[in-house]
Scaffold this motif. Structure first.
Motif, PDB file in Angstrom:
ATOM      1  N   MET A  65       0.824  -1.211   0.000  1.00  0.00           N
ATOM      2  CA  MET A  65       0.000   0.000   0.000  1.00  0.00           C
ATOM      3  C   MET A  65       0.859   1.262   0.000  1.00  0.00           C
ATOM      4  O   MET A  65       0.392   2.317  -0.402  1.00  0.00           O
ATOM      5  N   ASN A  66       2.094   1.169   0.448  1.00  0.00           N
ATOM      6  CA  ASN A  66       2.987   2.327   0.521  1.00  0.00           C
ATOM      7  C   ASN A  66       3.859   2.405  -0.735  1.00  0.00           C
ATOM      8  O   ASN A  66       5.069   2.294  -0.686  1.00  0.00           O
ATOM      9  N   VAL A  67       3.229   2.607  -1.872  1.00  0.00           N
ATOM     10  CA  VAL A  67       3.948   2.732  -3.136  1.00  0.00           C
ATOM     11  C   VAL A  67       4.534   4.140  -3.210  1.00  0.00           C
ATOM     12  O   VAL A  67       3.840   5.114  -2.890  1.00  0.00           O
ATOM     13  N   PRO A  68       5.794   4.275  -3.605  1.00  0.00           N
ATOM     14  CA  PRO A  68       6.374   5.622  -3.729  1.00  0.00           C
ATOM     15  C   PRO A  68       5.567   6.471  -4.715  1.00  0.00           C
ATOM     16  O   PRO A  68       4.980   5.959  -5.657  1.00  0.00           O
ATOM     17  N   ILE A  69       5.561   7.766  -4.495  1.00  0.00           N
ATOM     18  CA  ILE A  69       4.711   8.666  -5.284  1.00  0.00           C
ATOM     19  C   ILE A  69       5.114   8.673  -6.752  1.00  0.00           C
ATOM     20  O   ILE A  69       4.274   8.841  -7.624  1.00  0.00           O
ATOM     21  N   ASN A  70       6.386   8.459  -7.057  1.00  0.00           N
ATOM     22  CA  ASN A  70       6.805   8.475  -8.453  1.00  0.00           C
ATOM     23  C   ASN A  70       6.431   7.185  -9.191  1.00  0.00           C
ATOM     24  O   ASN A  70       6.577   7.101 -10.395  1.00  0.00           O
ATOM     25  N   LYS A  71       5.920   6.177  -8.483  1.00  0.00           N
ATOM     26  CA  LYS A  71       5.498   4.922  -9.112  1.00  0.00           C
ATOM     27  C   LYS A  71       3.984   4.775  -9.155  1.00  0.00           C
ATOM     28  O   LYS A  71       3.482   3.767  -9.627  1.00  0.00           O
ATOM     29  N   ARG A  72       3.248   5.754  -8.652  1.00  0.00           N
ATOM     30  CA  ARG A  72       1.788   5.671  -8.642  1.00  0.00           C
ATOM     31  C   ARG A  72       1.219   6.034 -10.004  1.00  0.00           C
ATOM     32  O   ARG A  72       1.774   6.856 -10.720  1.00  0.00           O
ATOM     33  N   PRO A  73       0.063   5.448 -10.356  1.00  0.00           N
ATOM     34  CA  PRO A  73      -0.564   5.812 -11.633  1.00  0.00           C
ATOM     35  C   PRO A  73      -1.097   7.241 -11.589  1.00  0.00           C
ATOM     36  O   PRO A  73      -1.415   7.772 -10.519  1.00  0.00           O
ATOM     37  N   PRO A  74      -1.207   7.903 -12.744  1.00  0.00           N
ATOM     38  CA  PRO A  74      -1.591   9.323 -12.770  1.00  0.00           C
ATOM     39  C   PRO A  74      -2.977   9.597 -12.197  1.00  0.00           C
ATOM     40  O   PRO A  74      -3.197  10.652 -11.620  1.00  0.00           O
ATOM     41  N   HIS A  75      -3.913   8.662 -12.336  1.00  0.00           N
ATOM     42  CA  HIS A  75      -5.259   8.938 -11.828  1.00  0.00           C
ATOM     43  C   HIS A  75      -5.275   9.003 -10.299  1.00  0.00           C
ATOM     44  O   HIS A  75      -6.136   9.648  -9.719  1.00  0.00           O
ATOM     45  N   GLN A  76      -4.326   8.354  -9.626  1.00  0.00           N
ATOM     46  CA  GLN A  76      -4.258   8.453  -8.164  1.00  0.00           C
ATOM     47  C   GLN A  76      -3.639   9.771  -7.715  1.00  0.00           C
ATOM     48  O   GLN A  76      -3.832  10.179  -6.576  1.00  0.00           O
ATOM     49  N   LEU A  77      -2.917  10.425  -8.603  1.00  0.00           N
ATOM     50  CA  LEU A  77      -2.285  11.697  -8.269  1.00  0.00           C
ATOM     51  C   LEU A  77      -3.112  12.897  -8.703  1.00  0.00           C
ATOM     52  O   LEU A  77      -2.741  14.036  -8.454  1.00  0.00           O
ATOM     53  N   THR A  85      -9.307  12.941 -20.528  1.00  0.00           N
ATOM     54  CA  THR A  85      -9.406  14.148 -21.342  1.00  0.00           C
ATOM     55  C   THR A  85     -10.305  13.908 -22.553  1.00  0.00           C
ATOM     56  O   THR A  85     -11.100  14.775 -22.924  1.00  0.00           O
ATOM     57  N   SER A  86     -10.211  12.734 -23.148  1.00  0.00           N
ATOM     58  CA  SER A  86     -11.063  12.409 -24.282  1.00  0.00           C
ATOM     59  C   SER A  86     -12.529  12.375 -23.879  1.00  0.00           C
ATOM     60  O   SER A  86     -13.396  12.863 -24.609  1.00  0.00           O
ATOM     61  N   THR A  87     -12.815  11.852 -22.694  1.00  0.00           N
ATOM     62  CA  THR A  87     -14.191  11.825 -22.208  1.00  0.00           C
ATOM     63  C   THR A  87     -14.695  13.236 -21.948  1.00  0.00           C
ATOM     64  O   THR A  87     -15.828  13.583 -22.276  1.00  0.00           O
ATOM     65  N   ARG A  88     -13.855  14.078 -21.381  1.00  0.00           N
ATOM     66  CA  ARG A  88     -14.261  15.444 -21.059  1.00  0.00           C
ATOM     67  C   ARG A  88     -14.467  16.288 -22.308  1.00  0.00           C
ATOM     68  O   ARG A  88     -15.409  17.077 -22.399  1.00  0.00           O
ATOM     69  N   MET A  89     -13.615  16.100 -23.296  1.00  0.00           N
ATOM     70  CA  MET A  89     -13.683  16.935 -24.494  1.00  0.00           C
ATOM     71  C   MET A  89     -14.715  16.439 -25.500  1.00  0.00           C
ATOM     72  O   MET A  89     -15.189  17.209 -26.329  1.00  0.00           O
ATOM     73  N   GLY A  90     -15.056  15.175 -25.454  1.00  0.00           N
ATOM     74  CA  GLY A  90     -16.044  14.654 -26.397  1.00  0.00           C
ATOM     75  C   GLY A  90     -15.451  14.513 -27.790  1.00  0.00           C
ATOM     76  O   GLY A  90     -14.276  14.169 -27.953  1.00  0.00           O
ATOM     77  N   ASN A  91     -16.267  14.819 -28.816  1.00  0.00           N
ATOM     78  CA  ASN A  91     -15.800  14.635 -30.196  1.00  0.00           C
ATOM     79  C   ASN A  91     -14.869  15.753 -30.663  1.00  0.00           C
ATOM     80  O   ASN A  91     -14.379  15.714 -31.779  1.00  0.00           O
ATOM     81  N   THR A  92     -14.602  16.734 -29.831  1.00  0.00           N
ATOM     82  CA  THR A  92     -13.670  17.804 -30.210  1.00  0.00           C
ATOM     83  C   THR A  92     -12.258  17.543 -29.701  1.00  0.00           C
ATOM     84  O   THR A  92     -11.397  18.390 -29.836  1.00  0.00           O
ATOM     85  N   PHE A  93     -12.014  16.367 -29.142  1.00  0.00           N
ATOM     86  CA  PHE A  93     -10.684  16.044 -28.616  1.00  0.00           C
ATOM     87  C   PHE A  93      -9.681  15.999 -29.768  1.00  0.00           C
ATOM     88  O   PHE A  93      -9.836  15.260 -30.724  1.00  0.00           O
TER      89      PHE A  93
END
Length: 115
Positions: A65-77, A85-93
């Motif tokens: 559970m104590n994974v270093p911050i530089n090894k965590r996936p971006p969605h956890q940070l 971003t594609s979901t947020r922008m829709g068809n204009t991505f």
């Protein structure tokens, strides 16, 4: 002399019984009210927690559970990912800086007609 040997035998018997009882795990009481059975979860948890390998497993779990911050996936940070971003922008991505939005509603609400 016979009385003394009987007394010694009784003491040994009681000691043996108490040792035999000490080795057994405490039994859990299950209460039945109507047709509903309610086990004693605290007792069951204590019985399950007496595993000597459990401490090692808990330590490995804590370390994972104590994974270093530089090894965590971006969605956890809280960082943006291409999928988010594609979901947020829709068809204009990739084609516009303005996100896709539905057309503004034209019409009135039937709830406001009664005023």
């Amino acid at each position: 002399m016979k009385h003394l040997s009987n007394l010694a035998a009784g003491v040994l018997l009681m000691t043996g019984l108490s040792l035999a009882q000490a080795e057994q795990p405490p039994s859990c009481v299950e209460v039945t009210v109507g047709s509903y059975k309610a086990p004693d979860y605290n007792c069951l948890s204590q019985q399950m927690g007496n595993n000597p390998e459990g401490a090692v497993a808990a330590q490995k779990n804590q370390q994972s559970m104590n994974v270093p911050i530089n090894k965590r996936p971006p969605h956890q940070l809280g960082l943006a990912t291409p999928a988010a971003t594609s979901t947020r922008m829709g068809n204009t991505f990739g084609t516009s800086v303005k996100p896709q939005r539905p057309a503004p509603a034209t019409g009135t609400s039937p709830l406001l007609n009664g005023r």
